[in-house]
Write a protein that holds these residues in place. Sequence first.
Motif, PDB file in Angstrom:
ATOM      1  N   ALA A  63      14.719 -10.728   0.865  1.00 48.66           N
ATOM      2  CA  ALA A  63      13.570 -12.192   0.812  1.00 48.66           C
ATOM      3  C   ALA A  63      12.211 -11.809   0.161  1.00 48.66           C
ATOM      4  O   ALA A  63      11.932 -11.599   0.889  1.00 48.66           O
ATOM      5  CB  ALA A  63      14.084 -13.500   1.795  1.00 48.66           C
ATOM      6  N   GLU A  64      11.717 -12.835  -0.517  1.00 42.33           N
ATOM      7  CA  GLU A  64      10.744 -12.674  -0.466  1.00 42.33           C
ATOM      8  C   GLU A  64       9.754 -14.115  -0.597  1.00 42.33           C
ATOM      9  O   GLU A  64       8.510 -13.672  -1.107  1.00 42.33           O
ATOM     10  CB  GLU A  64      10.610 -11.677  -2.588  1.00 42.33           C
ATOM     11  N   ALA A  65      10.271 -14.678  -0.357  1.00 40.73           N
ATOM     12  CA  ALA A  65       9.848 -16.317  -0.947  1.00 40.73           C
ATOM     13  C   ALA A  65       8.816 -16.191   0.486  1.00 40.73           C
ATOM     14  O   ALA A  65       8.923 -15.275   1.393  1.00 40.73           O
ATOM     15  CB  ALA A  65      10.788 -17.586  -0.386  1.00 40.73           C
ATOM     16  N   SER A  66       8.005 -16.766   0.797  1.00 43.01           N
ATOM     17  CA  SER A  66       6.660 -17.216   1.037  1.00 43.01           C
ATOM     18  C   SER A  66       7.151 -18.021   2.521  1.00 43.01           C
ATOM     19  O   SER A  66       6.147 -17.124   3.662  1.00 43.01           O
ATOM     20  CB  SER A  66       5.375 -18.883   0.737  1.00 43.01           C
ATOM     21  N   ARG A  80      14.654  -0.799   7.986  1.00 45.31           N
ATOM     22  CA  ARG A  80      13.474  -0.525   8.838  1.00 45.31           C
ATOM     23  C   ARG A  80      11.850  -1.164   9.067  1.00 45.31           C
ATOM     24  O   ARG A  80      11.872  -1.904   9.994  1.00 45.31           O
ATOM     25  CB  ARG A  80      13.421   0.676   9.541  1.00 45.31           C
ATOM     26  N   LYS A  81      11.423  -0.827   8.009  1.00 45.37           N
ATOM     27  CA  LYS A  81       9.888  -1.018   8.259  1.00 45.37           C
ATOM     28  C   LYS A  81       9.909  -2.350   7.154  1.00 45.37           C
ATOM     29  O   LYS A  81       8.746  -3.639   8.060  1.00 45.37           O
ATOM     30  CB  LYS A  81       9.672  -0.798   6.649  1.00 45.37           C
ATOM     31  N   ALA A  82      11.540  -3.131   6.908  1.00 48.90           N
ATOM     32  CA  ALA A  82      11.002  -4.757   6.881  1.00 48.90           C
ATOM     33  C   ALA A  82      11.747  -5.529   8.316  1.00 48.90           C
ATOM     34  O   ALA A  82      11.501  -6.187   7.611  1.00 48.90           O
ATOM     35  CB  ALA A  82      11.847  -4.805   5.061  1.00 48.90           C
ATOM     36  N   GLY A  83      11.410  -5.079   8.763  1.00 56.68           N
ATOM     37  CA  GLY A  83      12.166  -5.468   9.700  1.00 56.68           C
ATOM     38  C   GLY A  83      13.495  -5.938   9.960  1.00 56.68           C
ATOM     39  O   GLY A  83      13.931  -7.060  10.797  1.00 56.68           O
ATOM     40  N   SER A  84      13.906  -5.609   8.848  1.00 54.14           N
ATOM     41  CA  SER A  84      15.727  -5.734   9.212  1.00 54.14           C
ATOM     42  C   SER A  84      16.485  -4.806  10.213  1.00 54.14           C
ATOM     43  O   SER A  84      16.463  -4.013  10.361  1.00 54.14           O
ATOM     44  CB  SER A  84      16.583  -5.412   8.135  1.00 54.14           C
ATOM     45  N   HIS A  85      17.259  -5.817  10.635  1.00 54.86           N
ATOM     46  CA  HIS A  85      18.242  -4.986  11.567  1.00 54.86           C
ATOM     47  C   HIS A  85      19.803  -4.556  10.889  1.00 54.86           C
ATOM     48  O   HIS A  85      20.873  -4.219  10.874  1.00 54.86           O
ATOM     49  CB  HIS A  85      19.296  -5.736  12.979  1.00 54.86           C
ATOM     50  N   ALA A 139       4.698  -2.099  -2.119  1.00 52.40           N
ATOM     51  CA  ALA A 139       5.623  -2.349   0.222  1.00 52.40           C
ATOM     52  C   ALA A 139       4.132  -3.257   0.184  1.00 52.40           C
ATOM     53  O   ALA A 139       4.053  -3.653   0.827  1.00 52.40           O
ATOM     54  CB  ALA A 139       5.326  -0.861  -0.108  1.00 52.40           C
ATOM     55  N   ALA A 140       2.528  -2.942  -0.514  1.00 53.70           N
ATOM     56  CA  ALA A 140       1.021  -3.654   0.657  1.00 53.70           C
ATOM     57  C   ALA A 140       1.536  -5.522  -0.619  1.00 53.70           C
ATOM     58  O   ALA A 140       0.489  -5.716  -0.043  1.00 53.70           O
ATOM     59  CB  ALA A 140       0.317  -3.170  -1.068  1.00 53.70           C
ATOM     60  N   GLU A 141       2.488  -5.300  -1.379  1.00 58.54           N
ATOM     61  CA  GLU A 141       2.385  -6.638  -1.298  1.00 58.54           C
ATOM     62  C   GLU A 141       3.329  -8.116  -0.490  1.00 58.54           C
ATOM     63  O   GLU A 141       3.461  -7.676   0.692  1.00 58.54           O
ATOM     64  CB  GLU A 141       3.238  -7.215  -3.003  1.00 58.54           C
ATOM     65  N   PRO A 142       2.646  -9.423  -0.498  1.00 57.77           N
ATOM     66  CA  PRO A 142       3.105  -9.916   0.648  1.00 57.77           C
ATOM     67  C   PRO A 142       5.287  -9.650   0.776  1.00 57.77           C
ATOM     68  O   PRO A 142       5.478 -10.116  -0.162  1.00 57.77           O
ATOM     69  CB  PRO A 142       3.112 -11.101   0.232  1.00 57.77           C
ATOM     70  N   ARG A 143       5.271  -9.231   1.960  1.00 60.60           N
ATOM     71  CA  ARG A 143       6.721  -8.921   2.102  1.00 60.60           C
ATOM     72  C   ARG A 143       6.945  -7.796   1.409  1.00 60.60           C
ATOM     73  O   ARG A 143       7.853  -7.964   0.362  1.00 60.60           O
ATOM     74  CB  ARG A 143       8.076 -10.508   1.914  1.00 60.60           C
ATOM     75  N   GLY A 144       6.146  -7.182   0.996  1.00 64.70           N
ATOM     76  CA  GLY A 144       6.527  -5.956   0.033  1.00 64.70           C
ATOM     77  C   GLY A 144       7.262  -4.945   0.045  1.00 64.70           C
ATOM     78  O   GLY A 144       8.604  -4.083  -0.653  1.00 64.70           O
ATOM     79  N   TRP A 145       8.356  -4.810   1.819  1.00 69.04           N
ATOM     80  CA  TRP A 145       8.438  -4.119   2.065  1.00 69.04           C
ATOM     81  C   TRP A 145      10.388  -4.679   0.839  1.00 69.04           C
ATOM     82  O   TRP A 145      11.092  -3.634   0.571  1.00 69.04           O
ATOM     83  CB  TRP A 145       9.398  -3.702   2.936  1.00 69.04           C
ATOM     84  N   ASN A 146      10.435  -5.978   1.508  1.00 74.42           N
ATOM     85  CA  ASN A 146      11.914  -6.494   0.878  1.00 74.42           C
ATOM     86  C   ASN A 146      11.695  -5.819  -0.403  1.00 74.42           C
ATOM     87  O   ASN A 146      12.606  -6.085  -0.826  1.00 74.42           O
ATOM     88  CB  ASN A 146      11.324  -7.788   0.816  1.00 74.42           C
ATOM     89  N   CYS A 151       9.553  -5.110 -17.750  1.00 74.90           N
ATOM     90  CA  CYS A 151       8.614  -4.911 -16.581  1.00 74.90           C
ATOM     91  C   CYS A 151       8.164  -5.981 -15.892  1.00 74.90           C
ATOM     92  O   CYS A 151       7.411  -7.161 -16.507  1.00 74.90           O
ATOM     93  CB  CYS A 151       7.775  -4.511 -18.120  1.00 74.90           C
ATOM     94  N   LEU A 152       8.926  -5.869 -14.924  1.00 71.96           N
ATOM     95  CA  LEU A 152       8.903  -7.080 -14.473  1.00 71.96           C
ATOM     96  C   LEU A 152       8.369  -6.844 -12.247  1.00 71.96           C
ATOM     97  O   LEU A 152       8.501  -5.773 -12.168  1.00 71.96           O
ATOM     98  CB  LEU A 152      10.424  -7.852 -13.721  1.00 71.96           C
ATOM     99  N   SER A 153       7.978  -7.574 -12.193  1.00 70.43           N
ATOM    100  CA  SER A 153       7.311  -7.851 -10.491  1.00 70.43           C
ATOM    101  C   SER A 153       8.780  -7.794  -9.684  1.00 70.43           C
ATOM    102  O   SER A 153       9.564  -8.153 -10.136  1.00 70.43           O
ATOM    103  CB  SER A 153       6.840  -8.828 -10.207  1.00 70.43           C
ATOM    104  N   ALA A 154       9.072  -7.205  -8.396  1.00 73.10           N
ATOM    105  CA  ALA A 154      10.140  -7.004  -8.320  1.00 73.10           C
ATOM    106  C   ALA A 154      10.831  -9.523  -7.512  1.00 73.10           C
ATOM    107  O   ALA A 154      11.836  -8.723  -7.932  1.00 73.10           O
ATOM    108  CB  ALA A 154       9.613  -6.990  -6.506  1.00 73.10           C
TER     109      ALA A 154
END
Length: 707
Positions: free
Chosen positions: A542-545, A587-592, A681-688, A658-661
Amino acid sequence: MPSEPSSDVVADAVADAAAGAVAEEQHVLDTALARQAEILQQIRAEIAGAAQDRTEAVRVRALQQRHREIERAHDGLIFGRLDALDGTARHIGRLGVREVDEDAEPLVLDWRAPAARPFYTATPLDPQGQARRRHVRTSGTTVLDVNDEPLHGGAQTDLVGEGALLAALDQRRTGQMTTAIATLQREQDDIIRADAAGPLIVQGGPGTGKTVVALHRVAYLLFTHAQMSEQAVLVLGPSPRFLDYIAQVLPALGETAVVSATCDTLIPGVSVTRTESRVVSEIKGRGVWQSALEARVASLQPSERELTIRWEGEDYQLSPAQIAQALRASAPGRSYHAGRAVFTEHVHRLLTDAVVERREAIMAGMEEGFEDILAGVDKKSGAEQDVGPVTRSSSQDVDGMLSEEEVEDLRDRISASPLVAAAVTGWWPSLDPGQVLQELLEDASGLAFLSDQEAELVAGEPRGWASSDIPLLDAVADLLGEIQISQIEGEFVADRARRHRGWVYGHVVVDEAQELSEMQWQMVVRRCPTRSITAVGDIDQAEASHRHTTWAQAVHGAFGDRWTAAELTICYRTPREVMELTAPILRKAGSHNDPPRAVRSSGVAPWQQTVDAENLPAAVKTAVLELQGRWAGGTVGVVAPTNRLGELAAAGLENVPCLSAPQAKGLEWDAALVVDPDGIAAEPRGWNGLYVALTRCTQELGQLVVS
């Protein structure tokens, strides 16, 4: 003791057997193609005959659609065969091809038919009465080779058609998704054939075939439930690029009753013209807007006040009590404009009654005056003169009452009167959804359901529609009510559904469903009130706000607890070497969740190179050229932080996306180059986002780290 045959003899025997199997399947394919041509000719003859009769328009459209479906299933008509333990052999294909004798076994069994299911579910551990599964690879009208898999006493594996599956996964990518009906796996087939009575939420990590499952499920449901073809199926994807990527799958499966769209394109004639901040997007995506918009539209309905209408030079007043009665009759369960239409009918009746009452009162007065005149004449002339009966040249009764026909004619004239319509419209105006929403969004004082700071942010946005406005606009349009759209002669159901914002679909499929806001889910439910919905996605991508981290959070507003969960656990696309990198990212994205289990290895280790920022564009171009050389005939894609896309566009990468995630979500290439993973990774929800970026390849992954 007889000697062992030489390796050459064995090789010759194997080659002869393979050639014999190919020749056998070629004969079957030739027979099926010839029969298919006969069926197409019969359909064309039926179309020509029915086209002469206007009453057969519906049948002609159905025949034309069937003709198109059969034509599109020409390539790869046969892809498999099942040999049962009892000696029965069935060929499996994109569409069923019947014999001339319809009571006979079909030449080709449709892959969606119940009898074809063991092709996807039988394994040596559970052969389901089958002795062998054969995959038949074709090109056009030619059988290229066959791959036989013993199912009785064969190797123990949990993959179905492992050889054919791995061969397909190793093929070069072309930039467009193809069908996978020859290599679907058991857990995928279980979801494809699952009951469609309610919401089905499918969780699947990268490379598990979520999109493949979703699209093949559409084809299965249209085959199994005929009524869905009459209503069409809606496929919602995350972006136009993604829809282009999957565009060939359903036509290749013979399905045409399908509308593909994004949430941004669901309202005909409305398009997104601006972007907005993630903060505002999150605010507008909340489910609280639905009740707020309902209250707003309800407040726009007129109050119980007098209505004056002019008819044939005279004014007629409908009292507040009469108006209140008409409003009560028009309000329950109806949209603003539907209530207005019912109210208008009541006004026509009330005005008719008022006109009739006034005319009858006048006529009654005239009758009474006429009788007084006659009485005076009688008195003056005396009893000796008999004036005889009085003859009236009116169609009305002696008492001045209008006939039923006259009242009905009056009501029709009132209903058709532009002046009456203008009076009603002035009292209860028609409303434009865009104007209603715009006025609310620009009025911070009207956004009391938000905090003061949030209301100021929303009200301060410039004009024009952002992506998060589309669900709000859809909700307002639904509350105000639909304008009926006429059917165009010869129009297919999908084309009509595409033109109609309020179309109710037989089923909705949502891909990358983890990205939907609560208000976007309301859009989905509005288009399928039965909630026959299949949603596939990966909550960890998930990348949405919004901040949903579980499916229960994501869909609670739309479905509550009434939904079924399914999971895809095997990664087919992304090689094992790459998937081993993803657990720490999750793990860094907070996923279980655990990443899916990869079933294949590409033999190519992921690599990483450090470059300085100044040399980044040149380094990207060099790396891309090297990847293109290693994977000639395939595809290469680049994923980078959003703020670097501009400088990379100047690197001269020809025919390389050439695209964003977020833009790369759902896509796949033979080789992927991830540029500045720390920046992603530094973008909003970047680890995802980094999890998405690292899992786009089928063969090789490279990373350029910026120093």
